[in-house]
Each structure stands twice: as C-alpha cells, then as structure tokens.
Write a protein that holds these residues in place. Structure first.
Motif, PDB file in Angstrom:
ATOM      1  N   LYS A   1      -0.282 -15.294  -2.181  1.00 11.66           N
ATOM      2  CA  LYS A   1       0.658 -15.844  -1.201  1.00 11.66           C
ATOM      3  C   LYS A   1       0.339 -15.377   0.213  1.00 11.66           C
ATOM      4  CE  LYS A   1       5.681 -16.289  -0.554  1.00 11.66           C
ATOM      5  NZ  LYS A   1       7.004 -15.876  -1.101  1.00 11.66           N
ATOM      6  N   LYS A   2      -0.105 -14.090   0.332  1.00  9.01           N
ATOM      7  CA  LYS A   2      -0.338 -13.520   1.659  1.00  9.01           C
ATOM      8  C   LYS A   2      -1.286 -12.337   1.530  1.00  9.01           C
ATOM      9  CE  LYS A   2       2.253 -11.609   5.601  1.00  9.01           C
ATOM     10  NZ  LYS A   2       3.610 -11.172   6.059  1.00  9.01           N
ATOM     11  N   VAL A   3      -2.178 -12.193   2.517  1.00  8.22           N
ATOM     12  CA  VAL A   3      -3.087 -11.046   2.586  1.00  8.22           C
ATOM     13  C   VAL A   3      -2.888 -10.364   3.931  1.00  8.22           C
ATOM     14  CG1 VAL A   3      -5.464 -10.241   2.467  1.00  8.22           C
ATOM     15  CG2 VAL A   3      -4.759 -12.225   1.127  1.00  8.22           C
ATOM     16  N   GLN A   4      -2.599  -9.071   3.894  1.00 12.41           N
ATOM     17  CA  GLN A   4      -2.298  -8.335   5.122  1.00 12.41           C
ATOM     18  C   GLN A   4      -3.174  -7.089   5.201  1.00 12.41           C
ATOM     19  OE1 GLN A   4       1.872  -7.608   5.615  1.00 12.41           O
ATOM     20  NE2 GLN A   4       1.590  -6.128   7.277  1.00 12.41           N
ATOM     21  N   ASP A   5      -3.859  -6.906   6.336  1.00 11.00           N
ATOM     22  CA  ASP A   5      -4.727  -5.748   6.545  1.00 11.00           C
ATOM     23  C   ASP A   5      -3.952  -4.654   7.271  1.00 11.00           C
ATOM     24  OD1 ASP A   5      -6.754  -3.991   6.848  1.00 11.00           O
ATOM     25  OD2 ASP A   5      -8.050  -5.270   8.062  1.00 11.00           O
ATOM     26  N   ASN A   6      -3.629  -3.591   6.548  1.00  9.95           N
ATOM     27  CA  ASN A   6      -2.901  -2.451   7.129  1.00  9.95           C
ATOM     28  C   ASN A   6      -3.814  -1.248   7.346  1.00  9.95           C
ATOM     29  OD1 ASN A   6      -0.549  -3.966   6.963  1.00  9.95           O
ATOM     30  ND2 ASN A   6      -0.069  -3.217   4.911  1.00  9.95           N
ATOM     31  N   THR A   7      -5.127  -1.486   7.421  1.00  6.48           N
ATOM     32  CA  THR A   7      -6.091  -0.390   7.504  1.00  6.48           C
ATOM     33  C   THR A   7      -5.966   0.353   8.828  1.00  6.48           C
ATOM     34  OG1 THR A   7      -7.622  -1.588   6.088  1.00  6.48           O
ATOM     35  CG2 THR A   7      -8.538   0.184   7.424  1.00  6.48           C
ATOM     36  N   ALA A   8      -5.956   1.684   8.731  1.00  5.03           N
ATOM     37  CA  ALA A   8      -6.009   2.545   9.918  1.00  5.03           C
ATOM     38  C   ALA A   8      -7.052   3.619   9.612  1.00  5.03           C
ATOM     39  CB  ALA A   8      -4.647   3.149  10.217  1.00  5.03           C
TER      40      ALA A   8
END
Length: 880
Positions: free
Chosen positions: A272-279
C-alpha cells in the motif's frame, strides 16, 4: 619474407618499416588494454590499491601533519602524480573516505545507505587515519619510480603490512576482464592471518558495511565461477507493516525502494505504501495492502525485488606488476601475510643496522671523551694528522671485528672497523657537550642500545612469532568497532509461484470451454498469479494443464478448473467414470505431480463414449463417500448403494481404476465428506529461518490432519491457535512453544506479575475457540515478564533468585504446586519479587504424531456379480 607477408604482419617491406593502419590498430589497442588493466581498473596484490588510490594516499602522507586538509587541496596535490583529472581523483577519494579504514573524513561525505552524494570538495576535509600511518607507509622499505611528468617520485607499491584489498574490497572493469573482490571483516582477517602463520588452514567470508545476510555455500573463496547470495534484513512488525532494517551490499535505500515499486506495479507483490525513514540506521517501512500476508510478502520481496541479490565474485589482481591473475581470497590472504612478514623483516634489519651504528658511535664517543683523546690533537699541524692521532688513540681501546685477539688483549671488539667518517664525526663534537659529558648516562644509553639490539636480533630469529604479535597488536589496537555486521546463513530457494501475489482472477466458461483472466462476465474460480498454471478436467475424461492467459480455449463441458502446483503430493482427485467399451462404472484416485503443458491426457481407458460420472479435488487427500444410483431398468438387485473412496489406493493418472458397478449408472452424488487418507502431514520448523517445511529441517511440530490447528505460545505472554499455513514465518527467539494443538493440552507458566511485584505459577487449558486470534494469559502491566511456558504434562523447573547477594536455587514440580485453573486466573505465588533464572529440567515437549493406517479393503457396495469374473472392488491393471 615476401612483401605480402610483411604487409600482413603490419609492416611494409621497405627499409623504413612503416606501420600500416591495421598494425596501428592492433598495437594501439593492445597498449590501451594493457594500460587500463595495469594502471586503472585492477588493483595490485602488493598493497591492494589501484594507482589512483595509491597516489591519493601518497599525497596525503606527504601533506600529513595530524590536521585535516581540504579535499580540494588533496586533489590538487594528487594531480602531481595522477594524470586523469580531478573528477576521477575526487570520486576515488570519497570512496576511500566512506570505507573509513585509511582516511578519516570530516564534513558531509555522503551516505552509502541512501545513496546521497558527498558535498563539494571545497567543503569537506580529510586526513590519514592512525591505522594508515602505522601500517601503510615506510619510506625505507618503499620502491620508488618517477611520476608521469618526471618532476616527482612516487611509490611503485606502498609497503602495506595488512591485506587492505580484502578489508576494503574492490570492483573494476577493464578491457576483456573485470575484478570483483568482496570486503571482509577486519577482525577475522587478523585472526585468519595468524592461523596462516601458525600453519593452520584459514577461512574467510565476506562482511558488508550494510549488514544483511549472506549465503556463502557457493562462495568458492572468491574465485571466478563462485557465487554468493545476499539478503536484506526484513522484520515483521505486525500484520500490516514490515520493515527493512539492513540492505544487501551494493544497494541504497532509493534503489531498493525503486525495485519494490517496480515489482508492485507488475503485480508481483501488493503493498500500500513504502516510506524511507533511514537516518543513522536503515528503516524502510512497508505498509501492506488489506488481506496480504506479511510472511508471504517477505518471501516475495526476496523473489521479485533487490532484497535478495546474487553476486559473482571474481578475484582478479595484478601480481608482479606485469599481468593479471585469477586467484582466491585465501591466496591473497596468504600472499599478504607472508609479505607482511617479509616487510617486518626488512624493518627489523634496518632497525638493527641503525642500532648497530648508534652503538658503534656511542662507544667511540665515550672513549674519545672519557680518555681525553681530544687533547692529543692540540699539537697536530694539519687535519690529516688529527685523524691519525685520533685513530691511534682509539685503537688502544678497540679491536676491529676481523682482528684476532692476542693473549692479554683486553680491547673491546667493535661491530665494524673504524672509518674516517667516524673520526671526522668525533671532531665535530662541540666543547660544550664535552664539558657536560656524563659517563654514567653514556653507559646507560649504551646498555639500552645493547638491549634494543638484542631484542631486534631475537625478533629476527623468531620472525613468525613476531609477525603473529604484529597482527595481534593490530587486532587489539584497531579491532574495536569492526565487529561483523553481516550474518552468515543458508537461504532456502524461494518458490516464485508460491509467493507471487494474487494479481489476477481466474474465470471459466464451462459450456463453451474457455478459461482466463479476461472472462470477467463468466464464473469466478479463484484469485491467482499471472505466472500460475491452471488444471482443467472435462466431462469426456480429458485433463490439461496450461499457463494462465487472458482467454484460452481448453475444450467444452469443463467439470473442474483450478490452480495447479507442480510436485503437489497432497492434492488428490477422486472420480467415477463410465468406460465406453464395457459399460462399467470405474472408480479411481490419483495425483497430478508432473505434466507437459498444453497436452491432453485421458483419465479414462480411452474408449469411445467414456465420460465422467463424478469428480472431486481434495487438497489433503480426503476420501469421501458417494451414493451410487443405478438405472431403474438395470438387472441389479440393489440399485442404490454407497461407495467409499477410502477403499482405493492413490495411483497415477493413467491407472484404469477399480470397478464400482457393471450396471448402468443413473447418477453419483456426494453423501459424506471424508478425512484425509494420506496420514498426518508431518511439519517441521527451521529454527534458523523460522519457516515451516516438510523436509525434516529443524523442530518437529507434529502431524497435521484435516482441521488440525497449530498452537503458538509467545514470550510476550500470549497464545494463538491458527490454521496451518506453510507460507507463515515465525521468529524462533520469540517462541516458548509451537506445535500441533490438542484438546487435552495443559499450559504451565511461570511469570513475574508487574503490578503485584511477585512471581506466580499458573496452569490452564486453552478455552478460547477463535482461531487466528491472540489471547494474553499474563497481565498487561509493562513490567510483567513471562519466564517460562511449557506443554509438558509433568513439568519440573529449577528456579534461582538472589537473597542478600547470595544466589539460591530450588526445584519445583509445577503439577504438584498448582492445579489446572482457568486461563484468565492469576495463579499461585511462587516467590516475592523477581527470579534470576527459570530452567525447565524436562526434555523438550513434542506432540505425538498420529499415524493413520488406511485399510486395504472396505465393504462399500453390495455384491453385483453372480459368480466368477471381475467383482466390485477388484483392481484392473492396464498396460500403457
């Protein structure tokens, strides 16, 4: 040689030997290919560096003063040695800096996780690491060459005393060949080098800065022809979200997300959704579409996206500076280990020479000053006479190494003969130093030099032990922070057809004989994938398997259509058919494990007029009972009877079957659904991957029959009963128990109740009836902790706790401590406060596997033959 022959060889026949155009192309291309291989793309085994990297490090060493330098300045300095411009130098410098072993970066050097590029060279700074200054450089053991413009000198190879090539890895494409060497773990390199020096066989596997998991079963130590598989680390958060925590080597979060979106667009997966939360750490959060299994999606990510990569290493390096060689990483490690020993030997020999010179002159100086030889030169008329007086004075106290000692000669033997340079150097000693000369301090200095020289000679005699100590020194000093990041494992091959998302719908037009994804106005069969195979069985007894498409004609009067899986041993087809030749009704059971697509197979004997009277498909080998109604005009005494398919053995699709009746049949109808006749399906869980399997890998969960449920007890104090799903993945570390559920099971649990701050014991049976739903049997207080949960009928546990800093233990029989109560009860108090350990003393509980034995014969139909011949229930053997 004739003129024609000379011309073919690229030269004319005249005296000037003019090169033809063809010869120029051949020579120039070979020169270019050689240059690219030796000077640009392929590293040297001696220091593990390509020329541009070597020149960057050399320039940094020349600039080194302990402070950071602007990268733009470093690039400018390197251009004195490297003739290919600032862009190539800048890219190579950033690559070295991002690896962190040799260059200490400061500023925005980009992000290897996200793929963000570094800031401009005027904004970022760099300097050599302490490791680089200690390990890579030594001008005394370096071989030099003139730079490309003749103005500078540069190292042919840096005298690196460590396998830099294996620690950093490399990749390059030249003319006609390429190199691809994986990075390896710093700590393991040191340890394996020590093994080589100890005469043991080393092992070395890749380790990537991005983490993940690597399958090295076909690594072949990095040789050409080997292969490794690298996987991202994917974590199931809940039924709606999964997260990617570590990347495969060579991937960035952006490139990985692009591959996920591409697979989603093609319908291979459903997200449904792909979110990049990389830090600082990788986190790609994936939200799943409604009704999509997270476990199947994880496998699909490995199958259809770059979450799993196959990499072919190719250890190609320059040896001796003249040509490339294809070797293994163990060959490289052994070569560099022995090279390190040779370099350390050279350094020790240089140090020995320096110490000997210092000791030699210190001895001369001591006698020259202490014995006041400097006063004897006051009356000398010229400098040559001064030298002769000093030499004569020294010879009273020293003996040349080649001079034999005579009886009574107490002179000290020198390490070498006294030279004119030694005497000149003595004359240059200042009066101030002579006046302040301390004989005691001089003796101490000479003793210290003698001790150092003795140690150096000892190290040279024990060079292997000295080299081992060198690697141990590197390990102790620089090993912290270089722990292994990539886990080593073995991957199951993901079956693409099993994990492909249901991105299509299968429809059938039974009357006209069409199947496909485009028949949306016709009868819906099932959701499927666009790579599935479809099995079709018609009323005339013909079977066909075909690849799903928009619309495919398979023949009229379809009675069964479904998704077909190759090698399926559980799905069993039961049928009764009319044999057109004899008029008999025949019954058979069969599997379809392998097939040739788009080929028709006859399930009857093939006689004209044969047709199916009854057909069923059973996913777990169920055998139902059917009612057979004969024609009223038949001569049979009993015209209505039952037939049990459990009587029949499961055979191949080409078998003729058993006689059900010789009389005309009016109709066959289902009377009673049956149980599986294949016996319990033994299921195991792989304790590494958490995958269920039938290949006896891991822990046996029990034997599952139709309707059986799986019981899972988690560390968080919850349990759930669920239907067996072979695509489900579990975390073995989060489970106290997983196995077949049985009604008489009793769960025994020891847990700390957070609100009351006591340790309790409870025993209960599963009372909930909702499958697929989690239930908590401990309190929801945040400090509540489940110590142990077991299904053993007579559980015995050993508990330990601390009392006034003293550890105490006790063995408890839980079945005697508390009776079985409701699953919502708190239980009985075992201990005030928390326990240190709770250990189960019983063997791990494994549910019993119920073996099912199918009887060979059953009485299902009345006797219909008067005497002799073939009777109902007999098997007909046919030759095909």
């Amino acid at each position: 040689m004739t003129d024609d022959t000379a011309t073919q060889n690229g030269q004319s026949a005249d005296d000037d030997k003019v090169t033809t155009l063809k010869g120029m192309y051949e020579d120039y291309f070979l020169d270019y290919a050689s240059y690219v291989i030796l000077e640009r793309a392929v590293p040297s085994i001696e220091d593990g560096l390509k020329p541009v990297q070597r020149r960057i490090l050399h320039a940094l060493n020349e600039m080194h003063d302990g402070r950071y330098h602007k990268v733009a300045n470093v690039i400018g300095q390197t251009m004195q040695y490297h003739p290919h411009g600032d862009a190539a130098i800048g890219d190579a410098l950033v690559g070295l800096g991002q690896k962190g072993l040799l260059i200490d970066p400061q500023g925005n050097w980009g992000n290897t996780l996200t793929g963000d590029s570094a800031a401009a060279s005027r904004y970022i700074e760099a300097r050599l690491t302490k490791f680089a200054t200690e390990v890579v450089f030594n001008p005394q053991t370096t071989q030099w060459q003139v730079s490309y413009d003749g103005r500078k000198r540069e190292p042919i190879n840096l005298p690196a005393k460590f396998p830099l090539l294996l620690a950093q890895g490399t990749e390059g494409i030249a003319v006609g060949l390429s190199t691809k060497i994986m990075p390896h773990n710093f700590i393991e390199i040191c340890r394996e080098s020590i093994k080589i020096l100890e005469g043991k066989k080393p092992k070395l596997y890749p380790d990537f800065p991005t983490g993940g998991t690597v399958d090295v079963s076909d690594y072949q130590w990095g040789k050409r022809g080997g292969k490794i598989k690298i996987r991202a680390t994917i974590e199931k958060i809940d039924n709606k979200f999964i997260a990617i925590r570590e990347l495969p080597y060579g991937m960035t979060t952006q490139s990985l997300i692009d591959s996920i979106l591409k697979a989603n667009d093609k319908g291979k997966i459903k997200v449904k959704k792909v979110q990049d939360n990389t830090a600082a750490e990788v986190e790609i959060l994936i939200e799943l579409a409604t009704g999509i299994s997270p476990d199947v999606t994880i496998d699909a990510l490995y199958a259809f996206t770059n979450c799993e990569l196959s990499v072919s290493p190719n250890a190609c390096i320059i040896i001796g500076g003249d040509k490339p060689h294809f070797v293994s990483v163990l060959d490289i490690l052994e070569h560099i280990t022995h090279q390190t020993r040779d370099l350390l030997k050279m350094e020790l020999m240089i140090k020995q020479k320096e110490l000997e010179e210092k000791l030699h002159f210190a001895s001369l100086e001591k006698v020259f000053i202490k014995e006041r030889i400097y006063r004897d030169i006051e009356e000398a008329e010229d400098f040559p006479e001064v030298l002769d007086i000093i030499r004569e004075g020294l010879e009273k106290y020293f003996r040349d190494p080649n001079e034999k000692a005579k009886k009574g000669d107490t002179r000290m033997q020198l390490l070498r003969a006294i030279s004119d340079d030694d005497i000149i150097r003595l004359t240059e000693i200042r009066i101030k130093r002579i006046s302040k000369y301390n004989s005691f301090a001089a003796d101490e200095r000479i003793a210290k030099l003698e001790e150092e020289l003795k140690q150096v000679k000892h190290d040279l005699e024990h060079l292997t032990e000295y080299t081992i100590a060198w690697y141990q020194h590197l390990l102790d000093k620089y090993g912290k922070g270089w722990e292994r990041k990539t886990k080593i494992g073995t991957f199951e091959k993901v079956k693409v057809a099993a994990v492909a998302a249901n991105n299509a719908k299968l429809y059938v037009d039974r009357k006209e004989g069409f199947i496909g994804m485009g028949l949306k106005k016709e009868e819906f069969v099932a959701e499927c994938s666009d790579i599935d195979d479809v099995i079709v069985i018609r009323k005339d007894g013909k079977l066909m398997v075909t690849r799903i498409a928009d619309k495919t004609f398979v023949g009229k009067n379809i009675i069964h259509v479904g998704v077909w899986k190759k090698g399926d041993e559980r799905t069993t087809y039961n049928m009764v058919y009319l044999d057109g030749k004899t008029g008999r009704a025949m019954g058979k059971r069969f599997n379809v494990k392998a097939i040739t697509r788009d080929r028709e197979y006859d399930l009857t004997k093939g006689a004209r007029g044969s047709k199916l009277l009854y057909f069923s498909a059973n996913p777990n080998g169920e055998a139902e009972i059917v009612n057979v109604l004969l024609s009223p005009a038949s001569k049979a005494r009993v015209k209505d009877f039952d037939f049990d398919f459990a009587e029949l053995a499961i055979k191949g699709r080409a078998s003729g079957g058993n006689i059900v009746t010789r009389y005309p049949v009016r109709k066959v109808t289902l009377k009673e659904a049956g149980k599986s006749t294949l016996g319990a399906l033994k299921v195991w869980m792989d304790e590494v991957s958490g995958r269920l399997n039938l290949e006896e890998r891991g822990r046996l969960l029990g034997g599952f029959d139709t309707g059986d449920l799986l019981l899972v007890i988690n560390h968080d104090g919850t349990y759930e009963r669920e239907e067996l799903d072979m695509s489900r993945r579990y975390d073995p570390k989060a489970l106290f128990f997983i196995g077949k559920y049985q009604d008489d099971m009793v769960v025994s649990a020891v847990y700390h109740e957070g609100e009351r701050k006591v340790t309790l014991v409870k025993r209960f049976q599963i009372e909930t009836s909702s499958p697929g739903q989690k239930f908590s049997f401990t309190s929801d207080h945040r400090q509540t902790k489940l110590y142990l949960a077991t299904l053993h009928p007579e559980p015995e546990v050993e508990i330990s706790w601390r009392e006034k800093k003293e550890k105490k233990t006790k063995v408890i029989q839980l079945a005697e401590f508390i009776d079985v109560k409701g699953w919502k009860s708190l239980g009985n108090k075992l201990h005030d406060g928390k326990l240190v350990t709770v250990k189960e003393l019983n063997e791990p509980y494994v549910p019993k596997v119920r073996e099912v034995t199918v009887k060979a014969t059953k009485k299902a139909a009345p006797k219909q033959e008067e005497s002799g011949g073939i009777k109902p229930g007999d098997t007909i053997e046919l030759d095909f």
